[in-house]
Write a protein that holds these residues in place. Structure first.
Motif, PDB file in Angstrom:
ATOM      1  N   GLY A 281     -35.521 -26.726 -19.855  1.00  0.00           N
ATOM      2  CA  GLY A 281     -35.291 -26.289 -21.230  1.00  0.00           C
ATOM      3  C   GLY A 281     -34.287 -25.172 -21.406  1.00  0.00           C
ATOM      4  N   PHE A 282     -33.641 -24.709 -20.323  1.00  0.00           N
ATOM      5  CA  PHE A 282     -32.679 -23.608 -20.464  1.00  0.00           C
ATOM      6  C   PHE A 282     -31.356 -24.133 -21.006  1.00  0.00           C
ATOM      7  CE2 PHE A 282     -29.188 -20.976 -18.935  1.00  0.00           C
ATOM      8  CZ  PHE A 282     -29.595 -19.727 -19.373  1.00  0.00           C
ATOM      9  N   ASP A 283     -30.826 -23.427 -21.989  1.00  0.00           N
ATOM     10  CA  ASP A 283     -29.513 -23.753 -22.542  1.00  0.00           C
ATOM     11  C   ASP A 283     -28.552 -22.598 -22.271  1.00  0.00           C
ATOM     12  OD1 ASP A 283     -30.190 -26.251 -23.692  1.00  0.00           O
ATOM     13  OD2 ASP A 283     -31.142 -25.233 -25.381  1.00  0.00           O
ATOM     14  N   PRO A 284     -27.341 -22.901 -21.842  1.00  0.00           N
ATOM     15  CA  PRO A 284     -26.353 -21.838 -21.627  1.00  0.00           C
ATOM     16  C   PRO A 284     -26.158 -20.997 -22.885  1.00  0.00           C
ATOM     17  CG  PRO A 284     -25.574 -23.894 -20.690  1.00  0.00           C
ATOM     18  CD  PRO A 284     -26.813 -24.230 -21.469  1.00  0.00           C
ATOM     19  N   GLN A 285     -25.902 -19.723 -22.677  1.00  0.00           N
ATOM     20  CA  GLN A 285     -25.761 -18.780 -23.781  1.00  0.00           C
ATOM     21  C   GLN A 285     -24.382 -18.869 -24.427  1.00  0.00           C
ATOM     22  OE1 GLN A 285     -28.619 -16.513 -24.513  1.00  0.00           O
ATOM     23  NE2 GLN A 285     -29.315 -18.292 -23.346  1.00  0.00           N
ATOM     24  N   ASP A 286     -24.321 -18.504 -25.709  1.00  0.00           N
ATOM     25  CA  ASP A 286     -23.044 -18.433 -26.407  1.00  0.00           C
ATOM     26  C   ASP A 286     -22.373 -17.090 -26.125  1.00  0.00           C
ATOM     27  OD1 ASP A 286     -23.287 -20.927 -27.622  1.00  0.00           O
ATOM     28  OD2 ASP A 286     -24.439 -20.096 -29.298  1.00  0.00           O
ATOM     29  N   PRO A 287     -21.048 -17.047 -26.236  1.00  0.00           N
ATOM     30  CA  PRO A 287     -20.363 -15.751 -26.104  1.00  0.00           C
ATOM     31  C   PRO A 287     -20.621 -14.889 -27.326  1.00  0.00           C
ATOM     32  CG  PRO A 287     -18.813 -17.426 -26.794  1.00  0.00           C
ATOM     33  CD  PRO A 287     -20.104 -18.148 -26.508  1.00  0.00           C
ATOM     34  N   LEU A 288     -20.341 -13.611 -27.206  1.00  0.00           N
ATOM     35  CA  LEU A 288     -20.434 -12.737 -28.367  1.00  0.00           C
ATOM     36  C   LEU A 288     -19.339 -13.098 -29.361  1.00  0.00           C
ATOM     37  CD1 LEU A 288     -21.003  -9.336 -26.526  1.00  0.00           C
ATOM     38  CD2 LEU A 288     -22.726 -10.740 -27.688  1.00  0.00           C
ATOM     39  N   PRO A 289     -19.593 -12.921 -30.661  1.00  0.00           N
ATOM     40  CA  PRO A 289     -18.557 -13.238 -31.650  1.00  0.00           C
ATOM     41  C   PRO A 289     -17.330 -12.357 -31.453  1.00  0.00           C
ATOM     42  CG  PRO A 289     -20.715 -12.939 -32.700  1.00  0.00           C
ATOM     43  CD  PRO A 289     -20.852 -12.455 -31.292  1.00  0.00           C
ATOM     44  N   LEU A 290     -16.177 -12.945 -31.679  1.00  0.00           N
ATOM     45  CA  LEU A 290     -14.924 -12.194 -31.624  1.00  0.00           C
ATOM     46  C   LEU A 290     -14.659 -11.647 -33.021  1.00  0.00           C
ATOM     47  CD1 LEU A 290     -12.304 -11.247 -30.325  1.00  0.00           C
ATOM     48  CD2 LEU A 290     -11.326 -13.502 -30.798  1.00  0.00           C
ATOM     49  N   LEU A 291     -14.763 -10.337 -33.158  1.00  0.00           N
ATOM     50  CA  LEU A 291     -14.551  -9.716 -34.459  1.00  0.00           C
ATOM     51  C   LEU A 291     -13.104  -9.903 -34.893  1.00  0.00           C
ATOM     52  CD1 LEU A 291     -16.499  -6.345 -34.026  1.00  0.00           C
ATOM     53  CD2 LEU A 291     -17.293  -8.461 -35.106  1.00  0.00           C
ATOM     54  N   LEU A 292     -12.925 -10.258 -36.160  1.00  0.00           N
ATOM     55  CA  LEU A 292     -11.583 -10.466 -36.682  1.00  0.00           C
ATOM     56  C   LEU A 292     -10.755  -9.194 -36.568  1.00  0.00           C
ATOM     57  CD1 LEU A 292      -9.534 -12.283 -38.066  1.00  0.00           C
ATOM     58  CD2 LEU A 292     -10.508 -11.603 -40.279  1.00  0.00           C
ATOM     59  N   SER A 293     -11.382  -8.044 -36.801  1.00  0.00           N
ATOM     60  CA  SER A 293     -10.650  -6.779 -36.714  1.00  0.00           C
ATOM     61  C   SER A 293     -10.122  -6.537 -35.304  1.00  0.00           C
ATOM     62  CB  SER A 293     -11.551  -5.614 -37.134  1.00  0.00           C
ATOM     63  OG  SER A 293     -12.712  -5.548 -36.310  1.00  0.00           O
ATOM     64  N   ARG A 294     -10.892  -6.932 -34.293  1.00  0.00           N
ATOM     65  CA  ARG A 294     -10.455  -6.775 -32.902  1.00  0.00           C
ATOM     66  C   ARG A 294      -9.279  -7.697 -32.600  1.00  0.00           C
ATOM     67  NH1 ARG A 294     -13.602  -8.930 -27.625  1.00  0.00           N
ATOM     68  NH2 ARG A 294     -12.185  -8.094 -26.036  1.00  0.00           N
ATOM     69  N   LEU A 295      -9.360  -8.934 -33.063  1.00  0.00           N
ATOM     70  CA  LEU A 295      -8.292  -9.897 -32.840  1.00  0.00           C
ATOM     71  C   LEU A 295      -7.021  -9.459 -33.551  1.00  0.00           C
ATOM     72  CD1 LEU A 295      -7.043 -12.511 -31.916  1.00  0.00           C
ATOM     73  CD2 LEU A 295      -8.320 -13.717 -33.707  1.00  0.00           C
ATOM     74  N   GLU A 296      -7.135  -9.038 -34.787  1.00  0.00           N
ATOM     75  CA  GLU A 296      -5.959  -8.597 -35.534  1.00  0.00           C
ATOM     76  C   GLU A 296      -5.310  -7.385 -34.882  1.00  0.00           C
ATOM     77  OE1 GLU A 296      -6.935  -9.981 -40.122  1.00  0.00           O
ATOM     78  OE2 GLU A 296      -7.586  -8.005 -39.434  1.00  0.00           O
ATOM     79  N   SER A 297      -6.138  -6.453 -34.407  1.00  0.00           N
ATOM     80  CA  SER A 297      -5.608  -5.263 -33.751  1.00  0.00           C
ATOM     81  C   SER A 297      -4.856  -5.633 -32.479  1.00  0.00           C
ATOM     82  CB  SER A 297      -6.749  -4.299 -33.423  1.00  0.00           C
ATOM     83  OG  SER A 297      -6.269  -3.173 -32.722  1.00  0.00           O
ATOM     84  N   ALA A 298      -5.414  -6.563 -31.692  1.00  0.00           N
ATOM     85  CA  ALA A 298      -4.752  -6.995 -30.459  1.00  0.00           C
ATOM     86  C   ALA A 298      -3.411  -7.649 -30.755  1.00  0.00           C
ATOM     87  CB  ALA A 298      -5.659  -7.968 -29.694  1.00  0.00           C
TER      88      ALA A 298
END
Length: 259
Positions: A82-99
């Motif tokens: 019953g184990f399902d692989p975990q999702d990644p943490l959300p990528l914040l739009l502010s972090r992406l825009e800053s990069a």
């Protein structure tokens, strides 16, 4: 049952191919839409076109990691719990825009201020942007792997899988081989095995036994680490290994040839 050495290298190569294809899209947008004579006015449209490319790459990386993690469990004889692989943490739009801002117009203007031509500045920014966007995209798969390993009671730890031409930092971390969850650091100056950098080809791969084999060039790197750092500890060991790797070690390695 230990996982075969081919699977982690295949996974690394698939992730690298995804990142390379995404980089082509990033470069196409940057070179076709960015006007070096009108940086401030054209950048918002360029950034808007780049954002979904990176977001899609991150989703693809995470999807690849989820499938690979499930395959690794089944190959290790673990399934049906019953184990399902975990999702990644959300990528914040502010972090992406800053990069994007920092590696796009900011990098371009820095290059111009340093005396580069507009064309040279465009290429300098392109290199930075590719590294940053690939990092954010591949983080999706890396976080999926790392979070799944941490949450999976069947997982004993992970190995860092690198190509045949890693930097000194990645070679040092790969030399640890399989790292147990219960001893992530254990006083080892090579701790921080789950950290990555721009233009990094490394991936994490799960371990499900306490006698997992070393992957790729890691076993040879482990012997090299012991030899080059003998009698040294802490940062002195790190510096000794880096010096050896950059002067002669790196040239002695070839990429793994598993299919």
């Amino acid at each position: 049952m230990a996982v075969s050495p081919e699977a982690p290298q295949r996974f690394r190569r698939i992730q690298a191919l995804m990142a390379a294809r995404m980089a082509q899209q990033v470069l196409r947008v940057w070179r076709e839409l960015m006007n070096p004579a009108k940086v401030d006015s054209t950048w918002p449209a360029v950034r808007a076109a780049l954002i979904p490319i990176v977001q899609q790459g991150r989703r693809q990386s995470a999807d690849l990691a989820r499938v690979a993690y499930g395959d690794a469990r089944r190959e290790a004889g673990i399934d049906g719990d019953g184990f399902d692989p975990q999702d990644p943490l959300p990528l914040l739009l502010s972090r992406l825009e800053s990069a994007l801002d920092v590696t796009g117009p900011v990098e371009f203007k820095k290059a111009i201020a340093a005396g580069k031509t507009p064309r040279q500045a465009m290429e300098a920014a392109a290199v930075r942007m590719v590294g940053s966007t690939q990092y954010l995209a591949l983080e999706g798969g890396r976080q999926t792997m790392q979070r799944s390993i941490e949450e999976d009671r069947q997982a004993t730890g992970w190995s860092r899988v690198t190509d045949g031409d890693p930097c000194a930092w990645c070679a040092m971390l790969a030399s640890r081989g399989p790292v147990y969850k219960s001893a992530k650091t254990a006083g080892d100056p090579r701790r921080g095995g789950s950290t990555y950098h721009d233009h990094c080809a490394c991936q994490a791969w799960p371990a499900f036994t306490n006698n997992e084999p070393f992957i790729g060039i890691a076993e040879k790197l482990y012997d090299d680490w012991l030899r080059e750092t003998r009698g040294r500890g802490g940062k002195h060991a790190v510096n000794a290994f880096r010096s050896w790797w950059e002067s002669e070690g790196r040239a002695a390695y070839t990429a793994p040839t598993h299919p």
